[in-house]
Design an enzyme around this catalytic site. Structure first.
Site, PDB file in Angstrom:
ATOM      1  CB  CYS A  87     -16.377 -23.882  26.320  1.00  0.00           C
ATOM      2  SG  CYS A  87     -15.171 -25.037  25.641  1.00  0.00           S
ATOM      3  CB  CYS A 163     -12.967 -20.800  18.932  1.00  0.00           C
ATOM      4  SG  CYS A 163     -12.141 -20.855  20.548  1.00  0.00           S
TER       5      CYS A 163
END
Length: 254
Positions: A87, A163
């Site tokens: 992440c 992302c």
């Protein structure tokens, strides 16, 4: 003359597969998990999707740090020898703290590949795609249409998938942008870093064993969402279970 018996060769016992822990704020980390499974098929992997609290980008740095410590502790207690923070938000806000708390456990993070983008661009126009939310399957096509339109208007020739959700839809995005736009995903670089931090015998076992080594998927929300995504992008036989952890309380703002 009596014959001398030939020594019987002793079979070398199989190397134990390494145990890796992976966590993300949701299902985006499955893009990195898929790369791990492809290049390190013998590794035993435990993946946690914190879908109950996604997206982390809207949380405070205190909350993200505490949550990352909580998830890392769960994975390490379960036997993880290395932890991958799949992440971007978790990497930027917490990986230093994690390394300080567990100095003997290697931690690997994910960050947008800006340097490769600078090296690869032809016209100097680069876009870094991040997201404050999760890509939803029911509105995915319109979302990608809007993203592609904005990128074409900006005349970029290089797009960093900043992302972990975006590599899961990279093929659909590439189709909308055309072959003249380079999409950069850092998953392969992350896997190379993971491999380099494993002990040599563990790395060999991870690279050459079969997928039977095992995959554990846990979600802090409805595991059906993670199960469906994992079966689509990682392994058609994947299953997922629910994981209940104490909530993190946001720090009071003075």
């Amino acid at each position: 003359m009596p014959t001398v018996p030939t020594p019987t060769a002793t079979a070398t016992p199989p190397l134990p597969p390494p145990q890796l822990g992976v966590f993300d704020s949701g299902i985006g980390g499955l893009s990195v998990l898929a790369a791990l499974r492809l290049q390190l098929p013998g590794a035993r992997i435990h993946y946690i999707a914190d879908t109950a609290y996604t997206p982390w980008g809207e949380r405070s740095a205190h909350w993200v740090g505490q949550r990352c410590e909580q998830l890392a502790a769960h994975l390490i207690d379960a036997g993880a020898q290395l932890v991958l923070v799949a992440c971007n938000t978790g990497t930027t806000q917490a990986i230093g703290t994690l390394r300080a708390r567990w100095p003997t456990v290697p931690f690997v993070g994910v960050e947008p590949g800006v340097k490769p983008a600078v090296a690869g661009t032809r016209n100097g126009r680069i876009a870094v795609m991040g997201t404050s939310g999760t890509l939803r399957s029911d509105t995915l096509a319109p979302q990608l249409d809007q993203i592609a339109a904005a990128l074409r208007e900006a005349a970029v020739d290089t797009v960093v998938l900043g992302c972990t959700h975006y590599p899961l839809v990279a093929a659909a995005l590439q189709q909308r942008l055309g072959d003249g736009v380079l999409l950069l995903d850092t998953a392969d670089a992350v896997v190379r870093r993971v491999t380099s931090l494993l002990p040599p015998d563990a790395a060999v076992a991870a690279q050459h064993a079969s997928h039977a080594a095992g995959l554990t998927l846990c979600s802090t929300a409805d595991p059906a969402v993670l199960r469906a995504a994992a079966r689509r992008w990682v392994d058609a036989r994947a299953d997922a279970s629910a994981l209940v952890l104490p909530p993190i309380i946001e720090a009071a703002r003075g």
